[in-house]
Design a protein around this motif. Sequence first.
Motif, PDB file in Angstrom:
ATOM      1  N   ASN A  96       0.798  -1.220   0.000  1.00 35.07           N
ATOM      2  CA  ASN A  96       0.000   0.000   0.000  1.00 35.07           C
ATOM      3  C   ASN A  96       0.831   1.271   0.000  1.00 35.07           C
ATOM      4  N   ARG A  97       2.148   1.116  -0.090  1.00 29.28           N
ATOM      5  CA  ARG A  97       3.023   2.270  -0.298  1.00 29.28           C
ATOM      6  C   ARG A  97       3.566   2.294  -1.726  1.00 29.28           C
ATOM      7  N   MET A  98       3.019   1.438  -2.566  1.00 28.57           N
ATOM      8  CA  MET A  98       3.397   1.320  -3.975  1.00 28.57           C
ATOM      9  C   MET A  98       4.796   0.759  -4.166  1.00 28.57           C
ATOM     10  N   GLY A  99       5.285   0.044  -3.168  1.00 28.09           N
ATOM     11  CA  GLY A  99       6.557  -0.647  -3.308  1.00 28.09           C
ATOM     12  C   GLY A  99       6.323  -2.089  -3.716  1.00 28.09           C
ATOM     13  N   GLN A 100       7.214  -2.646  -4.519  1.00 27.66           N
ATOM     14  CA  GLN A 100       7.060  -4.018  -4.969  1.00 27.66           C
ATOM     15  C   GLN A 100       7.311  -4.994  -3.821  1.00 27.66           C
ATOM     16  N   THR A 101       6.467  -5.997  -3.739  1.00 31.55           N
ATOM     17  CA  THR A 101       6.605  -7.003  -2.688  1.00 31.55           C
ATOM     18  C   THR A 101       7.549  -8.126  -3.086  1.00 31.55           C
ATOM     19  N   GLY A 102       7.862  -8.216  -4.357  1.00 37.91           N
ATOM     20  CA  GLY A 102       8.708  -9.292  -4.859  1.00 37.91           C
ATOM     21  C   GLY A 102       7.945 -10.354  -5.619  1.00 37.91           C
ATOM     22  N   LYS A 103       6.606 -10.366  -5.474  1.00 32.69           N
ATOM     23  CA  LYS A 103       5.797 -11.349  -6.197  1.00 32.69           C
ATOM     24  C   LYS A 103       5.501 -10.814  -7.591  1.00 32.69           C
ATOM     25  N   MET A 104       5.842 -11.591  -8.611  1.00 28.80           N
ATOM     26  CA  MET A 104       5.688 -11.147  -9.990  1.00 28.80           C
ATOM     27  C   MET A 104       5.101 -12.258 -10.847  1.00 28.80           C
ATOM     28  N   PHE A 105       4.402 -11.841 -11.905  1.00 28.18           N
ATOM     29  CA  PHE A 105       3.802 -12.769 -12.855  1.00 28.18           C
ATOM     30  C   PHE A 105       4.167 -12.310 -14.263  1.00 28.18           C
ATOM     31  N   ASP A 106       4.569 -13.243 -15.103  1.00 27.72           N
ATOM     32  CA  ASP A 106       5.018 -12.916 -16.456  1.00 27.72           C
ATOM     33  C   ASP A 106       4.190 -13.650 -17.490  1.00 27.72           C
ATOM     34  N   THR A 107       3.942 -12.981 -18.607  1.00 32.18           N
ATOM     35  CA  THR A 107       3.295 -13.609 -19.749  1.00 32.18           C
ATOM     36  C   THR A 107       3.692 -12.848 -20.998  1.00 32.18           C
ATOM     37  N   GLN A 108       3.122 -13.254 -22.130  1.00 27.20           N
ATOM     38  CA  GLN A 108       3.388 -12.586 -23.400  1.00 27.20           C
ATOM     39  C   GLN A 108       2.096 -12.384 -24.161  1.00 27.20           C
ATOM     40  N   ILE A 109       2.117 -11.356 -25.003  1.00 27.59           N
ATOM     41  CA  ILE A 109       1.025 -11.181 -25.955  1.00 27.59           C
ATOM     42  C   ILE A 109       1.233 -12.179 -27.081  1.00 27.59           C
ATOM     43  N   ASN A 167      -1.663 -10.010 -32.487  1.00 28.27           N
ATOM     44  CA  ASN A 167      -1.310  -8.631 -32.833  1.00 28.27           C
ATOM     45  C   ASN A 167      -2.373  -7.614 -32.431  1.00 28.27           C
ATOM     46  N   GLU A 168      -3.310  -8.056 -31.585  1.00 29.85           N
ATOM     47  CA  GLU A 168      -4.336  -7.139 -31.080  1.00 29.85           C
ATOM     48  C   GLU A 168      -3.928  -6.508 -29.759  1.00 29.85           C
ATOM     49  N   GLY A 169      -2.832  -6.968 -29.179  1.00 35.30           N
ATOM     50  CA  GLY A 169      -2.358  -6.419 -27.916  1.00 35.30           C
ATOM     51  C   GLY A 169      -2.970  -7.055 -26.685  1.00 35.30           C
ATOM     52  N   CYS A 170      -3.657  -8.192 -26.853  1.00 33.93           N
ATOM     53  CA  CYS A 170      -4.386  -8.819 -25.744  1.00 33.93           C
ATOM     54  C   CYS A 170      -3.483  -9.789 -24.975  1.00 33.93           C
ATOM     55  N   PHE A 171      -3.599  -9.774 -23.644  1.00 34.73           N
ATOM     56  CA  PHE A 171      -2.862 -10.725 -22.808  1.00 34.73           C
ATOM     57  C   PHE A 171      -3.801 -11.290 -21.751  1.00 34.73           C
ATOM     58  N   GLU A 172      -3.348 -12.382 -21.104  1.00 31.86           N
ATOM     59  CA  GLU A 172      -4.175 -13.034 -20.085  1.00 31.86           C
ATOM     60  C   GLU A 172      -3.292 -13.785 -19.104  1.00 31.86           C
ATOM     61  N   LEU A 173      -3.651 -13.704 -17.828  1.00 30.19           N
ATOM     62  CA  LEU A 173      -3.007 -14.478 -16.767  1.00 30.19           C
ATOM     63  C   LEU A 173      -4.089 -15.202 -15.985  1.00 30.19           C
ATOM     64  N   ASN A 174      -3.847 -16.452 -15.617  1.00 27.95           N
ATOM     65  CA  ASN A 174      -4.842 -17.245 -14.900  1.00 27.95           C
ATOM     66  C   ASN A 174      -4.361 -17.608 -13.500  1.00 27.95           C
ATOM     67  N   ASN A 175      -5.346 -17.739 -12.593  1.00 29.13           N
ATOM     68  CA  ASN A 175      -5.098 -18.198 -11.214  1.00 29.13           C
ATOM     69  C   ASN A 175      -4.017 -17.367 -10.530  1.00 29.13           C
ATOM     70  N   VAL A 176      -4.308 -16.100 -10.386  1.00 29.51           N
ATOM     71  CA  VAL A 176      -3.366 -15.157  -9.782  1.00 29.51           C
ATOM     72  C   VAL A 176      -3.769 -14.912  -8.334  1.00 29.51           C
ATOM     73  N   GLU A 177      -2.882 -15.252  -7.411  1.00 27.07           N
ATOM     74  CA  GLU A 177      -3.132 -15.046  -5.987  1.00 27.07           C
ATOM     75  C   GLU A 177      -2.255 -13.895  -5.501  1.00 27.07           C
ATOM     76  N   LEU A 178      -2.895 -12.893  -4.916  1.00 32.43           N
ATOM     77  CA  LEU A 178      -2.189 -11.685  -4.494  1.00 32.43           C
ATOM     78  C   LEU A 178      -2.440 -11.422  -3.015  1.00 32.43           C
ATOM     79  N   SER A 179      -1.408 -10.943  -2.347  1.00 28.99           N
ATOM     80  CA  SER A 179      -1.553 -10.531  -0.955  1.00 28.99           C
ATOM     81  C   SER A 179      -2.042  -9.100  -0.852  1.00 28.99           C
ATOM     82  N   SER A 180      -2.038  -8.405  -1.985  1.00 28.18           N
ATOM     83  CA  SER A 180      -2.456  -7.007  -2.036  1.00 28.18           C
ATOM     84  C   SER A 180      -3.221  -6.792  -3.334  1.00 28.18           C
ATOM     85  N   PRO A 181      -4.184  -5.884  -3.359  1.00 32.13           N
ATOM     86  CA  PRO A 181      -4.924  -5.626  -4.599  1.00 32.13           C
ATOM     87  C   PRO A 181      -4.183  -4.718  -5.555  1.00 32.13           C
TER      88      PRO A 181
END
Length: 398
Positions: A58-71, A74-88
């Motif tokens: 909540n101070r806008m600092g990174q917690t270290g948890k990251m998720f990576d994907t690719q488009i 060529n429409e610019g659309c991406f998707e990530l599934n089953n993402v669990e976060l400790s912060s919104p």
Amino acid sequence: MKKTFTLLLIAGFVCLLTSCEKQEEMTVTPIFKEKISGYAQKGPFISGTSITIAELNNRMGQTGKMFDTQITNNEGCFELNNVELSSPYVELKATGFYFNEVSGKTSNAQLTLNAIADLQDAATLNVNILSHLEKPRITYLMSLGNDFASAKTQAQKEVLAIFGITKEIPQAETLDITKTGDGNAILLAVSLMAQGFRTEAELSELLANICTDIREDGKLDNTTLGSKLLNDARLLNLAQVRANLEARYQALGVTVTIPEFESYITDFVANSPYTITNNIIYPEMGRYGTNALFGDAATIKVGTYSLAADLPKGTSLKIVVTSERVAFSFFPDAPINFTLSGSTLTSVESGQQCDIKIEVRPAYSFFDYQNKNITIEIYENGATTPTRTKIIEIEEVS
């Protein structure tokens, strides 16, 4: 004993502070998202663009948890599934090539755009020019004690003000340049004004400088940056931009509705407080001698001259020469960045110098010349009436 009590008191105070800090860090609500999807748009980013979502506290600092994907299209659309976060709170970063709406081509280099958002009640996260410009301002406002929602609202309002826009619109990460609505139209208009005729490196530099300038006070104090926006905005071919986008999505087999972005650009050009600084320059000398387009000289002698102009990116030029005593010379040098049809010269490419050799001939007795004036009509940037007209009298050879 007194010293021991003092040390215990200090230790207790430190523990209390630490506890408060930890409690503050833990006031965020953990969330689980079955799917997070969105679009990376400048124009649309293309297949292979890397997408990184980083969890923020909540101070806008990174917690270290990251998720990576690719488009993957060529429409610019991406998707990530089953993402669990400790912060919104999350930060999204997109890095890749994109479709340039102004040139109608894929970019020559990669561009990075960022966004930060609250995913508590949302699963859509788009990244675009607006989300990128507002990000540093949001984090600064939160460092002053503002909550995320108010910081985001204020930052967006301040970014839009740079472009002369006062309308309230949805949050940047919900906007899409392929849908109708004022917010989507404004996003596309701002994207185009930022892009202009810039290379990817020039665009990145401009965005970085604007972000730095507005971070602490929310205002664009550097008028040079404002002039850069205005310089290119006034020269955009809006009909061609629309055609470029429609053709792009049609080629992808996607049905879209490009929003009515044009009025936001024309309003900015008409009402901008910034100064135009990329006018066409007519130097005093050209490659073939004195430049007949330079200044306001009303007379000219028989001899060889240049018709020369320096064209900034995005500008264009047409010149119509009316005189029986002016000849265009092609040998040994062909026109530079000019095409010639009859007595009309038309520039070929912006960002280059134009020049052509002309010869002002003497009045021979066996030619029945009607007059001894040269009329030069100058049409800048697609104008349908002359931007400037020069009438030059030829001095007769004694």
